[in-house]
Design a protein around this motif. Sequence first.
Motif, PDB file in Angstrom:
ATOM      1  N   ASP A 228      70.928 -62.289  58.425  1.00 22.48           N
ATOM      2  CA  ASP A 228      69.593 -61.679  58.439  1.00 22.48           C
ATOM      3  C   ASP A 228      69.219 -61.143  57.067  1.00 22.48           C
ATOM      4  O   ASP A 228      68.054 -61.221  56.659  1.00 22.48           O
ATOM      5  N   ARG A 229      70.188 -60.620  56.359  1.00 24.71           N
ATOM      6  CA  ARG A 229      69.908 -60.069  55.031  1.00 24.71           C
ATOM      7  C   ARG A 229      69.649 -61.187  54.022  1.00 24.71           C
ATOM      8  O   ARG A 229      68.762 -61.073  53.160  1.00 24.71           O
ATOM      9  N   ILE A 230      70.386 -62.276  54.120  1.00 22.14           N
ATOM     10  CA  ILE A 230      70.194 -63.406  53.204  1.00 22.14           C
ATOM     11  C   ILE A 230      68.849 -64.076  53.419  1.00 22.14           C
ATOM     12  O   ILE A 230      68.127 -64.392  52.458  1.00 22.14           O
ATOM     13  N   PHE A 231      68.469 -64.276  54.686  1.00 23.74           N
ATOM     14  CA  PHE A 231      67.262 -65.055  54.988  1.00 23.74           C
ATOM     15  C   PHE A 231      66.022 -64.188  55.243  1.00 23.74           C
ATOM     16  O   PHE A 231      64.987 -64.689  55.671  1.00 23.74           O
ATOM     17  N   GLY A 232      66.132 -62.893  54.964  1.00 22.38           N
ATOM     18  CA  GLY A 232      64.962 -62.021  55.010  1.00 22.38           C
ATOM     19  C   GLY A 232      64.441 -61.718  56.401  1.00 22.38           C
ATOM     20  O   GLY A 232      63.259 -61.403  56.567  1.00 22.38           O
ATOM     21  N   THR A 233      65.315 -61.765  57.398  1.00 25.39           N
ATOM     22  CA  THR A 233      64.882 -61.468  58.770  1.00 25.39           C
ATOM     23  C   THR A 233      65.411 -60.120  59.256  1.00 25.39           C
ATOM     24  O   THR A 233      65.341 -59.821  60.442  1.00 25.39           O
ATOM     25  N   TYR A 234      65.913 -59.327  58.333  1.00 26.43           N
ATOM     26  CA  TYR A 234      66.426 -58.003  58.696  1.00 26.43           C
ATOM     27  C   TYR A 234      65.283 -57.000  58.728  1.00 26.43           C
ATOM     28  O   TYR A 234      64.456 -56.948  57.819  1.00 26.43           O
ATOM     29  N   MET A 235      65.219 -56.200  59.802  1.00 29.22           N
ATOM     30  CA  MET A 235      64.206 -55.142  59.916  1.00 29.22           C
ATOM     31  C   MET A 235      64.833 -53.893  60.516  1.00 29.22           C
ATOM     32  O   MET A 235      65.849 -53.964  61.211  1.00 29.22           O
ATOM     33  N   GLU A 236      64.191 -52.760  60.247  1.00 25.28           N
ATOM     34  CA  GLU A 236      64.626 -51.488  60.815  1.00 25.28           C
ATOM     35  C   GLU A 236      63.446 -50.803  61.492  1.00 25.28           C
ATOM     36  O   GLU A 236      62.287 -51.028  61.117  1.00 25.28           O
ATOM     37  N   MET A 237      63.749 -49.985  62.482  1.00 31.56           N
ATOM     38  CA  MET A 237      62.763 -49.075  63.058  1.00 31.56           C
ATOM     39  C   MET A 237      63.537 -47.945  63.723  1.00 31.56           C
ATOM     40  O   MET A 237      64.733 -48.078  64.010  1.00 31.56           O
ATOM     41  N   GLU A 238      62.891 -46.837  63.943  1.00 28.52           N
ATOM     42  CA  GLU A 238      63.550 -45.708  64.573  1.00 28.52           C
ATOM     43  C   GLU A 238      63.933 -46.067  66.006  1.00 28.52           C
ATOM     44  O   GLU A 238      63.087 -46.522  66.780  1.00 28.52           O
ATOM     45  N   ARG A 239      65.201 -45.889  66.340  1.00 30.05           N
ATOM     46  CA  ARG A 239      65.678 -46.337  67.641  1.00 30.05           C
ATOM     47  C   ARG A 239      64.989 -45.620  68.799  1.00 30.05           C
ATOM     48  O   ARG A 239      64.862 -46.188  69.888  1.00 30.05           O
ATOM     49  N   GLU A 240      64.533 -44.400  68.564  1.00 29.71           N
ATOM     50  CA  GLU A 240      63.874 -43.646  69.633  1.00 29.71           C
ATOM     51  C   GLU A 240      62.522 -44.244  70.025  1.00 29.71           C
ATOM     52  O   GLU A 240      61.994 -43.950  71.107  1.00 29.71           O
ATOM     53  N   THR A 241      61.948 -45.065  69.146  1.00 32.34           N
ATOM     54  CA  THR A 241      60.622 -45.635  69.407  1.00 32.34           C
ATOM     55  C   THR A 241      60.684 -47.036  70.005  1.00 32.34           C
ATOM     56  O   THR A 241      59.643 -47.636  70.295  1.00 32.34           O
ATOM     57  N   ILE A 242      61.874 -47.555  70.194  1.00 36.52           N
ATOM     58  CA  ILE A 242      62.022 -48.905  70.730  1.00 36.52           C
ATOM     59  C   ILE A 242      61.614 -48.952  72.204  1.00 36.52           C
ATOM     60  O   ILE A 242      61.971 -48.076  72.994  1.00 36.52           O
ATOM     61  N   VAL A 243      60.856 -49.981  72.546  1.00 33.99           N
ATOM     62  CA  VAL A 243      60.467 -50.240  73.935  1.00 33.99           C
ATOM     63  C   VAL A 243      60.934 -51.655  74.272  1.00 33.99           C
ATOM     64  O   VAL A 243      60.543 -52.616  73.606  1.00 33.99           O
ATOM     65  N   TYR A 244      61.743 -51.800  75.300  1.00 36.34           N
ATOM     66  CA  TYR A 244      62.314 -53.104  75.627  1.00 36.34           C
ATOM     67  C   TYR A 244      61.365 -53.968  76.441  1.00 36.34           C
ATOM     68  O   TYR A 244      60.462 -53.469  77.127  1.00 36.34           O
ATOM     69  N   GLY A 245      61.599 -55.273  76.395  1.00 37.08           N
ATOM     70  CA  GLY A 245      60.815 -56.229  77.160  1.00 37.08           C
ATOM     71  C   GLY A 245      59.985 -57.118  76.254  1.00 37.08           C
ATOM     72  O   GLY A 245      60.217 -57.197  75.047  1.00 37.08           O
ATOM     73  N   VAL A 246      59.024 -57.820  76.845  1.00 34.72           N
ATOM     74  CA  VAL A 246      58.086 -58.681  76.114  1.00 34.72           C
ATOM     75  C   VAL A 246      56.689 -58.349  76.604  1.00 34.72           C
ATOM     76  O   VAL A 246      56.441 -58.355  77.816  1.00 34.72           O
ATOM     77  N   ASP A 247      55.792 -58.058  75.680  1.00 31.06           N
ATOM     78  CA  ASP A 247      54.470 -57.569  76.082  1.00 31.06           C
ATOM     79  C   ASP A 247      53.684 -58.563  76.927  1.00 31.06           C
ATOM     80  O   ASP A 247      52.829 -58.165  77.730  1.00 31.06           O
ATOM     81  N   THR A 248      53.931 -59.855  76.769  1.00 33.80           N
ATOM     82  CA  THR A 248      53.191 -60.857  77.534  1.00 33.80           C
ATOM     83  C   THR A 248      53.806 -61.132  78.907  1.00 33.80           C
ATOM     84  O   THR A 248      53.239 -61.877  79.706  1.00 33.80           O
ATOM     85  N   PHE A 249      54.952 -60.531  79.201  1.00 30.03           N
ATOM     86  CA  PHE A 249      55.594 -60.650  80.514  1.00 30.03           C
ATOM     87  C   PHE A 249      56.022 -59.254  80.971  1.00 30.03           C
ATOM     88  O   PHE A 249      57.207 -58.924  80.985  1.00 30.03           O
ATOM     89  N   PRO A 250      55.055 -58.414  81.337  1.00 30.50           N
ATOM     90  CA  PRO A 250      55.339 -56.995  81.595  1.00 30.50           C
ATOM     91  C   PRO A 250      55.836 -56.654  82.999  1.00 30.50           C
ATOM     92  O   PRO A 250      56.113 -55.492  83.269  1.00 30.50           O
ATOM     93  N   ASP A 251      55.936 -57.651  83.892  1.00 27.95           N
ATOM     94  CA  ASP A 251      56.309 -57.376  85.282  1.00 27.95           C
ATOM     95  C   ASP A 251      57.795 -57.030  85.389  1.00 27.95           C
ATOM     96  O   ASP A 251      58.646 -57.916  85.500  1.00 27.95           O
ATOM     97  N   GLU A 252      58.105 -55.752  85.375  1.00 26.40           N
ATOM     98  CA  GLU A 252      59.502 -55.327  85.379  1.00 26.40           C
ATOM     99  C   GLU A 252      60.214 -55.706  86.673  1.00 26.40           C
ATOM    100  O   GLU A 252      61.402 -56.050  86.649  1.00 26.40           O
ATOM    101  N   VAL A 253      59.513 -55.671  87.781  1.00 24.07           N
ATOM    102  CA  VAL A 253      60.131 -56.043  89.060  1.00 24.07           C
ATOM    103  C   VAL A 253      60.498 -57.526  89.057  1.00 24.07           C
ATOM    104  O   VAL A 253      61.629 -57.911  89.366  1.00 24.07           O
ATOM    105  N   GLY A 254      59.537 -58.365  88.688  1.00 20.87           N
ATOM    106  CA  GLY A 254      59.792 -59.803  88.629  1.00 20.87           C
ATOM    107  C   GLY A 254      60.853 -60.163  87.616  1.00 20.87           C
ATOM    108  O   GLY A 254      61.667 -61.072  87.837  1.00 20.87           O
ATOM    109  N   ASN A 255      60.881 -59.430  86.516  1.00 20.08           N
ATOM    110  CA  ASN A 255      61.856 -59.700  85.463  1.00 20.08           C
ATOM    111  C   ASN A 255      63.274 -59.272  85.836  1.00 20.08           C
ATOM    112  O   ASN A 255      64.199 -59.441  85.043  1.00 20.08           O
TER     113      ASN A 255
END
Length: 275
Positions: A228-255
Amino acid sequence: MEELIKYFENIPSAHRSLILIGGLTFFWLLEGGIPLFKFKYKKWKHALPNIFFTLTTILINFGLAFLLLNTSDWVIANDFGIINWIPGLPLWAYVILGVMLLDFFGAYLSHFVEHKVKPLWMVHLVHHTDHKVDTTTANRHHPIESVIRFGFTLLGVFVIGAPIGIVMLYQSLSLVATQFSHANIKMPKKVDKAISYILVSPDMHKVHHHYKLPYTDSNYGNIFSIWDRIFGTYMEMERETIVYGVDTFPDEVGNGQIGTLLKQPFHKYRKPTTE
């Protein structure tokens, strides 16, 4: 090092199972002691579909294992592949380079391609639509994805020229690494950051499971963070702000339902949104 490779050349199936079950049990218990997020869920109920997909992955890998063995035998017999073409390479370097390159082909490259090719992204969705990421999420892969990832690993064995001992060592390390990086554990941020300079740490990989771009398209690595560091795909964000899932498939029950997840790759493609 020679004894290590000999062991993995003939690793018993019981030992491989112990690595899977032992790692899962260890991180499962650790999550209870130092959770990153205090999920309000029935952990066993959440784990059931993930364990189902873990079992399908095992069955597919077991059924196709003869291809890995035959390919590995061929490259060694014909002195073919990157690590066999480097003269005077000491055994320790031969093994480390082999594992690192297998991690590139079998994990980073396959993962990157799955995010960039629309039909493959729809298959990979099953892994990303877990709204409560924990160690059981590690092998939550649709059976089609298991075949795709096996194909990339097979390509890696061929191009790299990896003997079966290195292949089995890589697969064992890969299994534990993915259980570790998905585990819902909270380590001191400085410790997690230090680990991430070499290995994929939990905080590093959790960014990848954030529900929106561009974070979803980052931190593809499994064992080593170097790719990730070599190919420029490394990113950071504050772990407390992470929200799991995919926004286009929000049905948690179905998922969380096996039947729905098996059909998920065949939905019409919906483009994810950005932050």
